[in-house]
Enzyme design. Structure first.
Site, PDB file in Angstrom:
ATOM      1  N   GLY A 123       0.858  -0.250   3.567  1.00  0.00           N
ATOM      2  CA  GLY A 123       2.122  -0.791   3.063  1.00  0.00           C
ATOM      3  C   GLY A 123       3.288   0.110   3.417  1.00  0.00           C
ATOM      4  N   GLU A 158       2.971  -4.565  -2.253  1.00  0.00           N
ATOM      5  CA  GLU A 158       2.268  -4.384  -3.528  1.00  0.00           C
ATOM      6  C   GLU A 158       1.054  -3.538  -3.206  1.00  0.00           C
ATOM      7  OE1 GLU A 158       0.328  -7.775  -5.552  1.00  0.00           O
ATOM      8  OE2 GLU A 158      -0.852  -6.031  -6.098  1.00  0.00           O
ATOM      9  N   LYS A 195       0.218 -13.484   8.603  1.00  0.00           N
ATOM     10  CA  LYS A 195      -0.752 -12.643   9.321  1.00  0.00           C
ATOM     11  C   LYS A 195      -2.040 -12.703   8.511  1.00  0.00           C
ATOM     12  CE  LYS A 195      -2.767  -8.595  10.633  1.00  0.00           C
ATOM     13  NZ  LYS A 195      -4.108  -8.251  10.146  1.00  0.00           N
ATOM     14  N   GLU A 200      -5.710   5.529  -7.440  1.00  0.00           N
ATOM     15  CA  GLU A 200      -6.552   4.328  -7.470  1.00  0.00           C
ATOM     16  C   GLU A 200      -7.835   4.542  -6.665  1.00  0.00           C
ATOM     17  OE1 GLU A 200      -5.500  -0.263  -6.838  1.00  0.00           O
ATOM     18  OE2 GLU A 200      -5.602   0.787  -4.932  1.00  0.00           O
ATOM     19  N   GLN A 207      -1.232   3.302   2.154  1.00  0.00           N
ATOM     20  CA  GLN A 207      -1.029   3.817   3.511  1.00  0.00           C
ATOM     21  C   GLN A 207      -0.478   2.716   4.435  1.00  0.00           C
ATOM     22  OE1 GLN A 207      -4.692   4.863   5.372  1.00  0.00           O
ATOM     23  NE2 GLN A 207      -3.764   6.396   6.692  1.00  0.00           N
ATOM     24  N   CYS A 262      -5.866  -6.212  -8.356  1.00  0.00           N
ATOM     25  CA  CYS A 262      -4.711  -5.321  -8.526  1.00  0.00           C
ATOM     26  C   CYS A 262      -4.461  -4.992  -9.998  1.00  0.00           C
ATOM     27  CB  CYS A 262      -3.470  -5.929  -7.893  1.00  0.00           C
ATOM     28  SG  CYS A 262      -3.419  -7.709  -7.938  1.00  0.00           S
TER      29      CYS A 262
END
Ligand code: NAP
Length: 527
Positions: A246, A265, A184, A392, A244, A302
């Site tokens: 994930g 992740e 995707k 984060e 949100q 990340c």
């Protein structure tokens, strides 16, 4: 490079009736062509049906054939490197030279997985021979190998448009495992996605593989991602992005009639602990290095170190001053998407609203989606009482937490949630405190770094890019490195089989010369 804007469903270039989109150049806030087709449930169904049809032949390719296919993808990526990096730069605002490095790293990763496939250790072959004379009853011959889990849906990430996107580690490791992939594409870089998808599809065709081994879909809104996760022929999902998004996809997959694993992740602030003697010895150096790493990719990485914890005392002022200077000197730079830039600004305001003080800002933004770097500071008491401060904020900012003493430093470590990485800066004389901090960090992260930073990412056999929630949804696996292949494998045991019916890798005379464990022992030499 000529972009067509099609979806790539197996061998077909597909235009749909579900509308089109254009890419946004975030540096200029201008839309750029061509028109990219948007798909929906019909295209997901076509791609999943093809992937399922490809599974038996692809998952049974010989190790040599599969490795050669992965090498061809690497070669194809190398051959489009300049065009791919140029298009990715237009669509992300990231520097072209950096993106050329990302293409090279991604190509290398495919070659590394080709090597993993050739060696065959990922099959985890185990043989427990029959014991016909065992008392009180004989034991049958048991043989185990790992096989691919089935077709995998992969959500390309926005922040590394190659290395974590279409030709990223998720695709490389799934294809290495023998799993067909439906990708995707992230709408933030549709052109770069198409170039990568064509590089992969060309390799599928060159090696005469089933067309369903790889497809790329794209859509608007959540419907296409939901259709992928819901599709009964999809057997695993990977995702890199917001907590949100994930978790919405993770929960959805668990509600299916047949629940499937979803490897997400998500968020991590990668806490960095400066132990007292290291702070006194080299506070300025650490502060400068910390901000340098924090600013990589405009803070959209990340592994970006975003939380730094230091004990009040010798060296703190040098650390703080170095950080303030480095942040103040940093020019604002284009962020990946308008939504990410808006979320960044909102996140900074939210931190100030719960008690953090803004102590430095970088140069002002010149363009609409520039991200201005920032340093905030808070004392430990406030940090401990306000969980929002540990969340984060995705962008070029960091939070300095000052603690009164070692006990408070350990308290701060204990309130942290799961992280992708944590770092300790220490001198030999700090070891006693480091020993007390270590078990706290082990429970909270998949990677602990000493006297350095986790970023940049290395791809090795010992790499762990994972950690407890919310860093990921499954801390047992890594999403980067050679062990990331394990996400897409499951064990099958063959019991009492005649030799000629066994998979080649498990036959008695070991025709593939692979490493196999016998009754739990793995001899050093090849059996
Ligand atoms: P995102 O919004 O989570 O989206 C990632 C991908 O998942 C996109 O393709 C998105 O499709 C899809 N998606 C998200 N929620 C979905 C849902 N409920 N159902 C179906 N599909 C869904 O991530 P992003 O666009 O990359 O960035 C947004 C925020 O994510 C950032 O501000 C940052 O906080 C975080 N982020 C973190 C990291 C990290 O490494 N820690 C990396 C990237 C992003 P659509 O685009 O069509 O919605």
């Amino acid at each position: 490079m000529n972009l067509t804007g099609h979806l790539l469903i197996g061998a077909q270039d597909v235009a749909t009736s579900d509308g089109t989109m254009r890419a946004l150049n975030p540096a200029s806030n201008q839309l750029i062509g061509p028109e990219f087709a948007l798909g929906g449930t019909l295209q997901v169904d076509q791609a999943a049906t093809l992937a399922d049809a490809a599974f038996d032949s692809y998952s049974h390719t010989s190790l040599a054939e599969r490795a050669a296919f992965l090498d061809s993808i690497a070669d194809n990526l190398d051959s489009v490197s300049t065009a791919l990096a140029a298009r990715a730069a237009l669509e992300t605002g990231l520097p072209q030279a950096q993106l050329e490095g990302e293409v090279g790293k991604s190509a290398t990763q495919f070659r590394q997985f080709a090597d993993v496939v050739r060696k065959g250790r990922f099959l985890q072959l185990a043989i427990d021979p029959a014991q016909p004379d065992r008392q009180p009853r004989p034991r049958m011959d048991h043989r185990l190998q790992k096989i691919a889990i089935g077709p995998v849906a992969i959500f390309g990430a926005s922040n590394f448009p190659i290395f974590y996107s279409v030709a990223g580690g998720d695709t490389a490791s799934a294809l290495a495992a023998g799993a067909p992939v439906i990708l995707k594409a992230h709408n933030a870089h549709p052109g770069a996605s198409e170039i990568q998808a064509r590089a992969i599809r060309n390799a599928v065709q060159k090696h005469g593989l089933h067309e369903g081994v790889f497809s790329m879909v794209r859509g608007s809104g959540n419907a296409i991602g939901e259709a992928l996760v819901d599709h009964p022929l999809i057997k695993a999902v990977t995702f890199t992005g917001s907590e949100q998004g994930g978790m919405a996809l993770y929960r959805r997959a668990q509600l299916r009639r047949e629940p499937i694993p979803v490897f997400t992740e998500m968020a991590s602030v990668n806490p960095t602990f400066i132990l007292p003697d290291a702070l006194a010895e080299r506070g300025a150096l650490i502060g400068d290095g910390f901000i340098e790493r924090m600013l990589v990719n405009v803070g959209q990485a990340c592994l970006r170190p975003a939380l730094i914890i230091a004990v009040k005392g010798a060296g703190l002022e040098a650390l703080r001053s170095a950080m303030i200077k480095r942040v103040g000197d940093a020019a604002a730079r284009t962020m990946l998407t308008p939504a990410i830039q808006a979320a960044y600004v909102k996140g900074l305001v939210a931190q100030e609203n719960v008690g953090a003080s803004l102590v430095a800002v970088g140069g002002p933004g010149q363009a609409d989606f520039d991200g201005r770097s920032a340093l905030l500071e808070v004392d430990a008491q406030r940090f401990l009482s306000e969980p929002a401060l540990a969340r984060e904020v995705f962008g070029p900012s960091a939070l300095l937490v000052t603690v009164d003493d070692e006990t408070q430093l350990l308290e701060v470590a204990r309130v942290l949630k799961g992280q992708l990485s944590a770092a300790m800066h220490l001198e030999h004389s700090d070891l006693e405190l480091a020993r007390r901090l270590l078990p706290i960090l082990e429970r909270r992260t998949g990677r602990i770094v000493v006297n350095a930073f986790a970023h940049p990412q290395e791809v090795t056999f010992a790499t762990v890019h994972g950690g407890p929630f919310p860093a990921t949804s499954d801390s047992r696996f890594s999403s980067v490195g050679m062990t990331s292949i394990e996400r897409f494998l499951r064990p099958v045991a063959y019991q009492g089989f005649p030799d000629e019916l066994l998979p080649e890798a498990l036959r008695q005379d070991n025709p593939l010369r692979l490493t196999r464990s016998i009754d739990g022992d793995t001899p050093q030499h090849v059996l």
